[in-house]
Structure formats: structure tokens, C-alpha cells
Motif scaffolding. Structure first.
Motif, PDB file in Angstrom:
ATOM      1  N   LEU A 123       0.683  -1.301  -0.109  1.00  0.00           N
ATOM      2  CA  LEU A 123      -0.012  -0.128   0.226  1.00  0.00           C
ATOM      3  C   LEU A 123       0.933   1.225  -0.022  1.00  0.00           C
ATOM      4  CD1 LEU A 123      -2.876   1.371   0.221  1.00  0.00           C
ATOM      5  CD2 LEU A 123      -2.723   0.989   2.570  1.00  0.00           C
ATOM      6  N   ARG A 124       1.914   1.302   0.780  1.00  0.00           N
ATOM      7  CA  ARG A 124       2.760   2.554   1.025  1.00  0.00           C
ATOM      8  C   ARG A 124       3.465   2.774  -0.394  1.00  0.00           C
ATOM      9  NH1 ARG A 124       6.039   0.595   4.495  1.00  0.00           N
ATOM     10  NH2 ARG A 124       4.895   1.201   6.445  1.00  0.00           N
ATOM     11  N   GLY A 125       3.917   1.604  -0.989  1.00  0.00           N
ATOM     12  CA  GLY A 125       4.482   1.755  -2.271  1.00  0.00           C
ATOM     13  C   GLY A 125       3.897   2.111  -3.316  1.00  0.00           C
ATOM     14  N   GLY A 126       2.463   2.100  -3.284  1.00  0.00           N
ATOM     15  CA  GLY A 126       1.649   2.420  -4.406  1.00  0.00           C
ATOM     16  C   GLY A 126       0.966   3.686  -4.358  1.00  0.00           C
ATOM     17  N   LEU A 127       1.291   4.425  -3.244  1.00  0.00           N
ATOM     18  CA  LEU A 127       0.763   5.554  -2.912  1.00  0.00           C
ATOM     19  C   LEU A 127       1.788   6.940  -3.552  1.00  0.00           C
ATOM     20  CD1 LEU A 127      -0.476   5.554   0.669  1.00  0.00           C
ATOM     21  CD2 LEU A 127      -1.704   5.468  -1.312  1.00  0.00           C
ATOM     22  N   ALA A 128       1.123   7.640  -4.150  1.00  0.00           N
ATOM     23  CA  ALA A 128       2.204   9.132  -4.502  1.00  0.00           C
ATOM     24  C   ALA A 128       2.556   9.581  -3.348  1.00  0.00           C
ATOM     25  CB  ALA A 128       1.264  10.107  -5.379  1.00  0.00           C
ATOM     26  N   PRO A 129       3.763  10.088  -3.488  1.00  0.00           N
ATOM     27  CA  PRO A 129       4.393  10.963  -2.355  1.00  0.00           C
ATOM     28  C   PRO A 129       3.650  12.278  -1.940  1.00  0.00           C
ATOM     29  CG  PRO A 129       5.856  10.908  -4.234  1.00  0.00           C
ATOM     30  CD  PRO A 129       4.800  10.139  -4.430  1.00  0.00           C
ATOM     31  N   PRO A 130       3.633  12.404  -0.645  1.00  0.00           N
ATOM     32  CA  PRO A 130       2.709  13.682  -0.004  1.00  0.00           C
ATOM     33  C   PRO A 130       3.050  15.043  -0.833  1.00  0.00           C
ATOM     34  CG  PRO A 130       3.898  12.935   1.650  1.00  0.00           C
ATOM     35  CD  PRO A 130       4.477  11.807   0.442  1.00  0.00           C
TER      36      PRO A 130
END
Length: 92
Positions: free
Chosen positions: A85-92
Motif C-alpha cells: 500500500l505504501r509503495g503504491g501511494l504517491a508522495p505527499p
């Protein structure tokens, strides 16, 4: 077997394991929802998810030895799902 209803009552360790497995099951479902939301580009509170996974991992330290292997495998899967999940999110 107990005298009431013919069903044996779970031991304290069995109850503890059942509660831990239920928490893991709930977190698996939560992470699945979070992954679906992330695919839709919705915001995800990773800090809250990470904190809950940390609490589950801490609770697992007190799990009965008989449940350790199964619990460890389930926790590893939770951590992999969180990492995915973390890897699939765009950076904030």
C-alpha cells in the motif's frame, strides 16, 4: 465439556489467540479497503494503519507458543500488504 450446553469453554490462551486472529482478520480487511481507495486515488491515513499494525504486532508477542507460527505468517502478510500500500501511494 462444560455442564451448560455441552460445549467446552476456550482456555485463556485460546481466547487470547482468537482475539489476536480476529484483529489480524479485521486489519486484513481494512488494508484491502485502503488498497481499493488508493487505486481510486483517494487519500489514505498511513500513520493510523501503521499504528494499528504495530499494536497488533505488539500483542502478538504475548501470543501462546502454540499459535506463534500461524500468527507470525499472518503478521508477515499484514506487513507485506502495508508495504505494498505504501509503495503504491504517491508522495505527499
Amino acid at each position: 465439556m462444560s455442564r451448560m450446553g455441552g460445549v467446552s469453554e476456550p482456555t485463556g490462551q485460546a481466547r487470547q489467540t482468537a482475539v489476536l486472529i480476529a484483529a489480524i482478520d479485521a486489519m486484513e480487511a481494512t488494508l484491502a479497503v485502503a488498497e481499493a481507495l488508493a487505486r481510486e486515488r483517494r487519500r489514505i491515513d498511513l500513520a493510523g494503519l501503521e499504528a494499528e499494525v504495530s499494536r497488533i504486532c505488539a500483542a502478538a508477542l504475548a501470543a501462546p507458543r502454540a499459535a506463534a507460527a500461524d500468527v507470525r505468517l499472518r503478521l508477515e502478510a499484514l506487513v507485506r500488504a502495508l508495504d505494498r500500500l505504501r509503495g503504491g501511494l504517491a508522495p505527499p
